[in-house]
Design a protein around this motif. Sequence first.
Motif, mmCIF file in Angstrom:
data_model
loop_
_atom_site.group_PDB
_atom_site.id
_atom_site.type_symbol
_atom_site.label_atom_id
_atom_site.label_comp_id
_atom_site.label_asym_id
_atom_site.label_seq_id
_atom_site.Cartn_x
_atom_site.Cartn_y
_atom_site.Cartn_z
ATOM 1 N N SER A 99 -16.067 1.439 12.288
ATOM 2 C CA SER A 99 -16.479 0.318 13.141
ATOM 3 C C SER A 99 -18.000 0.213 13.153
ATOM 4 O O SER A 99 -18.539 -0.891 13.205
ATOM 5 N N GLY A 121 -5.494 3.217 8.716
ATOM 6 C CA GLY A 121 -6.140 2.639 9.894
ATOM 7 C C GLY A 121 -7.375 1.849 9.505
ATOM 8 O O GLY A 121 -7.639 0.764 10.025
ATOM 9 N N VAL A 122 -8.115 2.402 8.553
ATOM 10 C CA VAL A 122 -9.309 1.733 8.048
ATOM 11 C C VAL A 122 -8.918 0.439 7.357
ATOM 12 O O VAL A 122 -9.494 -0.620 7.608
ATOM 13 N N ALA A 174 -12.766 6.852 12.330
ATOM 14 C CA ALA A 174 -12.489 5.515 12.858
ATOM 15 C C ALA A 174 -13.770 4.914 13.439
ATOM 16 O O ALA A 174 -14.067 3.731 13.245
ATOM 17 N N THR A 213 -15.088 7.954 5.212
ATOM 18 C CA THR A 213 -14.580 8.764 6.324
ATOM 19 C C THR A 213 -13.905 10.033 5.824
ATOM 20 O O THR A 213 -13.376 10.811 6.602
ATOM 21 N N THR A 266 -10.385 12.407 12.091
ATOM 22 C CA THR A 266 -9.821 11.061 12.205
ATOM 23 C C THR A 266 -10.576 10.199 13.205
ATOM 24 O O THR A 266 -10.914 9.039 12.930
ATOM 25 N N GLN A 267 -10.864 10.777 14.378
ATOM 26 C CA GLN A 267 -11.533 10.016 15.428
ATOM 27 C C GLN A 267 -12.924 9.575 14.969
ATOM 28 O O GLN A 267 -13.297 8.406 15.088
ATOM 29 N N ASP A 277 -7.267 5.845 4.202
ATOM 30 C CA ASP A 277 -6.872 5.812 5.602
ATOM 31 C C ASP A 277 -6.264 4.443 5.956
ATOM 32 O O ASP A 277 -6.950 3.439 5.948
#
Length: 237
Positions: free
Chosen positions: A192, A212-213, A188, A179, A184-185, A210
Amino acid sequence: MNLSSEANSSPLIELRSVSKTYGSAEPVAALHPMDLRIEPSERVAIVGPSGSGKTSLLNLLGLLDRPTTGAVYLAGREVSSLPEPELCAARSHEIGFVFQQFFLLEHLNAVENVEQALLYTGATRRSRVAVAVRAMDRVGLAHRLRHKPSQLSGGERQRVAIARAIAGDPSLILADEPTGNLDTQTGATILSVLTESAEDATTVVVVTHDPGVAAAMDRRIEIVDGRITRDIRVGAR
Ligand SMILES: Nc1ncnc2c1ncn2[C@@H]1O[C@H](COP(=O)(O)OP(=O)(O)O)[C@@H](O)[C@H]1O
Ligand SMILES: [Mg+2]
């Protein structure tokens, strides 16, 4: 090509006392001797500062490089000392790669890029194309088959790279900062796509900056200065 059931009691990939040192005149110890077992179907994030050895580790897990010391086992078979052609065959059959820079061929359209990665199977062109189209569908790009990479957005190019990695149904998918070049969006979403398009039995290992990842995976391995400093199961699934 997920590995046969007899291999299921072994970790999918295992490092035993593996280290990596680059160069000899001024050697750089990128990875200190480490043991690591990754089981079939695990979803693993590797995190750590720049220069800590993440890519070096991923290259060893992906059989793209050989360890300086120690041994690498794929489904219980020692692979780190195999001759190059056999190592290459194991890599083609069992491992799919997603790199930050995509590495798509500009003169080929999207589905041809995916199909290229299936040449090793020896299947006919017609059946390779069918498999490639299915992989494009799995990443949500069935409507972009004939687009050239230059006609696709960054997120779409990364999806093609994912389609290429999953098309042969590998046992292990490795992604190095997949990524990193995306907002960012989009980043993400890409992750997924990667975890959802991979078969449940497939092991996925992602290097990422990241958080979030990392949170979306079920195990997080932290590396600092070439050493594993933490290895925790997050239990996302
Ligand atoms: N081919 C190479 N030759 C020499 N040193 C290298 C090579 N590849 C990586 N290194 C060094 O090994 C260390 C770990 O690098 P790398 O695995 O790329 O870290 P990361 O991916 O965490 O940023 C760094 O100090 C880097 O400079
Ligand atoms: Mg790196």
